[in-house]
Scaffold this motif. Sequence first.
Motif, PDB file in Angstrom:
ATOM      1  N   ALA A  56     -43.149  23.872  -0.907  1.00 42.24           N
ATOM      2  CA  ALA A  56     -43.518  24.675  -2.112  1.00 42.24           C
ATOM      3  C   ALA A  56     -42.451  25.613  -2.926  1.00 42.24           C
ATOM      4  O   ALA A  56     -41.642  26.090  -2.025  1.00 42.24           O
ATOM      5  CB  ALA A  56     -44.710  25.531  -1.594  1.00 42.24           C
ATOM      6  N   ASN A  57     -42.514  25.588  -4.206  1.00 39.87           N
ATOM      7  CA  ASN A  57     -41.515  26.413  -4.848  1.00 39.87           C
ATOM      8  C   ASN A  57     -41.950  27.817  -4.918  1.00 39.87           C
ATOM      9  O   ASN A  57     -43.064  27.945  -4.449  1.00 39.87           O
ATOM     10  CB  ASN A  57     -41.177  25.631  -6.139  1.00 39.87           C
ATOM     11  CG  ASN A  57     -42.627  25.674  -7.102  1.00 39.87           C
ATOM     12  OD1 ASN A  57     -43.518  26.588  -7.159  1.00 39.87           O
ATOM     13  ND2 ASN A  57     -42.662  24.540  -7.981  1.00 39.87           N
ATOM     14  N   ALA A  58     -41.177  28.586  -5.472  1.00 38.90           N
ATOM     15  CA  ALA A  58     -41.799  30.095  -5.355  1.00 38.90           C
ATOM     16  C   ALA A  58     -43.000  30.360  -5.963  1.00 38.90           C
ATOM     17  O   ALA A  58     -43.954  30.980  -5.498  1.00 38.90           O
ATOM     18  CB  ALA A  58     -40.413  30.924  -6.111  1.00 38.90           C
ATOM     19  N   VAL A 118     -33.857  22.997   9.991  1.00 35.38           N
ATOM     20  CA  VAL A 118     -34.840  21.962  10.085  1.00 35.38           C
ATOM     21  C   VAL A 118     -36.240  22.353   9.412  1.00 35.38           C
ATOM     22  O   VAL A 118     -37.185  21.933   9.433  1.00 35.38           O
ATOM     23  CB  VAL A 118     -35.222  21.744  11.783  1.00 35.38           C
ATOM     24  CG1 VAL A 118     -34.105  20.854  12.280  1.00 35.38           C
ATOM     25  CG2 VAL A 118     -35.542  22.774  12.165  1.00 35.38           C
ATOM     26  N   ALA A 119     -36.076  23.067   8.340  1.00 31.56           N
ATOM     27  CA  ALA A 119     -37.122  23.828   7.573  1.00 31.56           C
ATOM     28  C   ALA A 119     -37.988  24.473   8.132  1.00 31.56           C
ATOM     29  O   ALA A 119     -39.290  24.158   7.723  1.00 31.56           O
ATOM     30  CB  ALA A 119     -37.417  22.679   6.708  1.00 31.56           C
ATOM     31  N   LEU A 120     -37.796  25.296   9.043  1.00 33.31           N
ATOM     32  CA  LEU A 120     -38.880  26.138   9.617  1.00 33.31           C
ATOM     33  C   LEU A 120     -38.830  27.618   8.755  1.00 33.31           C
ATOM     34  O   LEU A 120     -38.482  28.353   9.167  1.00 33.31           O
ATOM     35  CB  LEU A 120     -38.511  26.516  11.216  1.00 33.31           C
ATOM     36  CG  LEU A 120     -39.101  25.496  11.936  1.00 33.31           C
ATOM     37  CD1 LEU A 120     -38.939  25.765  13.590  1.00 33.31           C
ATOM     38  CD2 LEU A 120     -40.650  25.768  11.935  1.00 33.31           C
ATOM     39  N   SER A 121     -39.118  27.476   7.521  1.00 37.67           N
ATOM     40  CA  SER A 121     -38.986  28.457   6.680  1.00 37.67           C
ATOM     41  C   SER A 121     -40.287  28.139   5.620  1.00 37.67           C
ATOM     42  O   SER A 121     -40.856  27.597   5.712  1.00 37.67           O
ATOM     43  CB  SER A 121     -37.926  28.442   5.780  1.00 37.67           C
ATOM     44  OG  SER A 121     -37.721  27.108   5.267  1.00 37.67           O
ATOM     45  N   CYS A 122     -40.507  29.705   5.199  1.00 37.37           N
ATOM     46  CA  CYS A 122     -42.000  29.709   4.357  1.00 37.37           C
ATOM     47  C   CYS A 122     -41.952  28.660   3.148  1.00 37.37           C
ATOM     48  O   CYS A 122     -40.848  28.586   2.459  1.00 37.37           O
ATOM     49  CB  CYS A 122     -41.969  31.116   3.564  1.00 37.37           C
ATOM     50  SG  CYS A 122     -42.425  32.430   5.091  1.00 37.37           S
ATOM     51  N   GLY A 123     -42.876  28.015   2.976  1.00 33.91           N
ATOM     52  CA  GLY A 123     -43.006  27.044   1.811  1.00 33.91           C
ATOM     53  C   GLY A 123     -42.775  25.605   2.332  1.00 33.91           C
ATOM     54  O   GLY A 123     -43.110  24.625   1.698  1.00 33.91           O
ATOM     55  N   ALA A 124     -42.106  25.584   3.668  1.00 33.70           N
ATOM     56  CA  ALA A 124     -42.088  23.918   4.074  1.00 33.70           C
ATOM     57  C   ALA A 124     -43.367  23.574   4.608  1.00 33.70           C
ATOM     58  O   ALA A 124     -44.142  24.454   5.182  1.00 33.70           O
ATOM     59  CB  ALA A 124     -41.035  24.246   5.183  1.00 33.70           C
ATOM     60  N   SER A 125     -43.533  22.094   4.475  1.00 32.60           N
ATOM     61  CA  SER A 125     -44.783  21.510   5.013  1.00 32.60           C
ATOM     62  C   SER A 125     -44.442  21.157   6.663  1.00 32.60           C
ATOM     63  O   SER A 125     -43.344  20.384   6.630  1.00 32.60           O
ATOM     64  CB  SER A 125     -45.404  20.578   4.253  1.00 32.60           C
ATOM     65  OG  SER A 125     -46.152  19.848   5.053  1.00 32.60           O
TER      66      SER A 125
END
Length: 654
Positions: A56-58, A118-125
């Motif tokens: 997800a973008n901002a 590995v994209a364990l950040s807010c917004g990642a699916s």
Amino acid sequence: MRTPPTALALRQARQRLLEHGDCPSEGIDVHVARSWRRSLAAGLLPGGRLMDTEHANAAELKRLMASQHELLVHSRPVMDVLFAQVQGSQSMVILADARGTLMHTLGQADFLQRAQQVALSCGASWHEQHRGTNAIGTALAEGCEINIHGGEHFLERNEFLTCTAAPIMSATGKLLGVLDISGDHRAGHPHTHGLVSMAARLIENRLITATAAPYIRLHLHTQREGIGTVAEGIVLLSGDGWVVGGNRAGMDWMRLAPADIGSAQINTLLDVPLNTLLAQHYHRPTEPVRVQRLNGETLFVLIQPQQGTLSGRTPVLANPQPQANPTPPPTPAGDALAQLDTGDVRWRSAADKARRVAGKPIPLLIQGESGVGKELFARAVHDSGPRRAKPFVAINCAAVPENLIEAELFGYAPGAFTGARRDGSPGRVREAQGGTLFLDEIGDMPLAMQARLLRVLQERQVSPLGGGPSVAVDFALICATHCKLREAAEQGRFRSDLYYRINGLTVQLPPLRERTDFAVLTKRLINDLNPARQVGMAPELLERLRQHPWPGNLRQYANVLRTASAMLDTDETCIDWVHLPDDVQDDLSAQAHTNQAQDAIKSETIQAASSALNLQELAHDAMRQAIHSSRGNMSQAARQLGISRQTLYRKLNT
């Protein structure tokens, strides 16, 4: 915590999957096997590049956070305490929504940096279709708590992780999101599964309690001391005793499934009627009651009545000892005002006052915002009085053109003006003869007409426009306005002599946003709109609607429910978010965003109050619950918890 499969078993299973499209039944967990097959079907390969990875973008993340505000508010304090228990263990705490999108994360800087790779950040699916087998996505797919360790991840790039996730369920069994602890696979701890599970249950209980004000709440446990702990069961009831939701423990103890919501009556489940439980609460509000299910199983129940009802009691079912705490006398059976009464104290007070002047030569002035139901109230006053068999004539002073209002009200002689009817018109005042004249939005009546109306009220005679004899009239007068008529009179915008003439008794109807009977009122409206079938509403949506300001009040709300009812499929019986019009969905989301500052303060207060919570106590609760469910068999309890018996003894003594 289960024992992870060996590296050899995982390699063999992965090879068979890639070569034959299937996994062996031995050596690998059944949930993992199913997830691997789904990952392969989604077009993913263990060592391949990610395809169509969503992030997800901002702006999208901001909208998501607004729509999931309640979940975030009640999850963050628990996550803070949970992270305090795993801090220093190369781990992070994660909250994802029901689609697997990460909304809130807590972790140490060094591990967060590695996790972000590995994209364990807010917004990642982290849905399985995008990340393959992982605790978050697989917990969503399987609908259960799960641990994915090292090589059990479908993608090789995620094998350095060990992840434990637990779903967060709503009071109606709807999947709201997932709570997860992810860390370095070399630092996995057997207690992580229990901590995540208990923290998810705590979030569920907080969510249920926060939205329970419109409902009767039953707190259950097989032990008296278990009530008030994170392990307690909670069941929500409507005012007339129907089960409308509950947490997983409560539904299990009552032997109920989500399909039973809205169709199970509490009096058919327990040996003690709801009225008796409410009466006992009235005398001993903090004392649990010992009850039995109809199959003989014993439970302890602490009941919490609906909030906002008189003396803390539900107006539908409770009737405990009125002499101990006097309440207003009951309204007459069959009274039209009583039939509209759904429990709001201010509305009931207005009805009681209006009932006392019905039939007396005292004009009634109803004040309230547009859409609160002033005409409906006025008609009920008429139908509750001695003039009920005579006409009820309503005219909206704001809707009639100024040049026609005199003729509309007082009538006219034949040929009185161009366009007049050949035989003239008696006027609405004369049509009300013997009954009730209701002048809605009288504050918008032109000043010239105010003088003419005052004369009619003083003389009790009306003369038609264009000449003709005066005619005596007899009617009860009810007026209504959305404006502050006294201020208008003081400022010269309304005749003060007319104001005092029509203001025999003034009652104020509350706006919808301030009514305490929102749940019962909603049920009444839904029932009226769906006479051929039983239709309910998801508790979370009901609470969000209750918090909305509703500038159009009942008129607006009834239109929304009418549209939502029309959106239901023939096999659907529960109104939820997807059935609302798009503009209403946008309004509710915008309102949640507008209230973020206030809710942030509330969240900080909750967080401060929750800071004393020690998840070590949750772990002890989990151990005690396991010991109880295994009837004191320590070996069996240890197996349930995934630890050794020696560790169980040691932890109980710490």
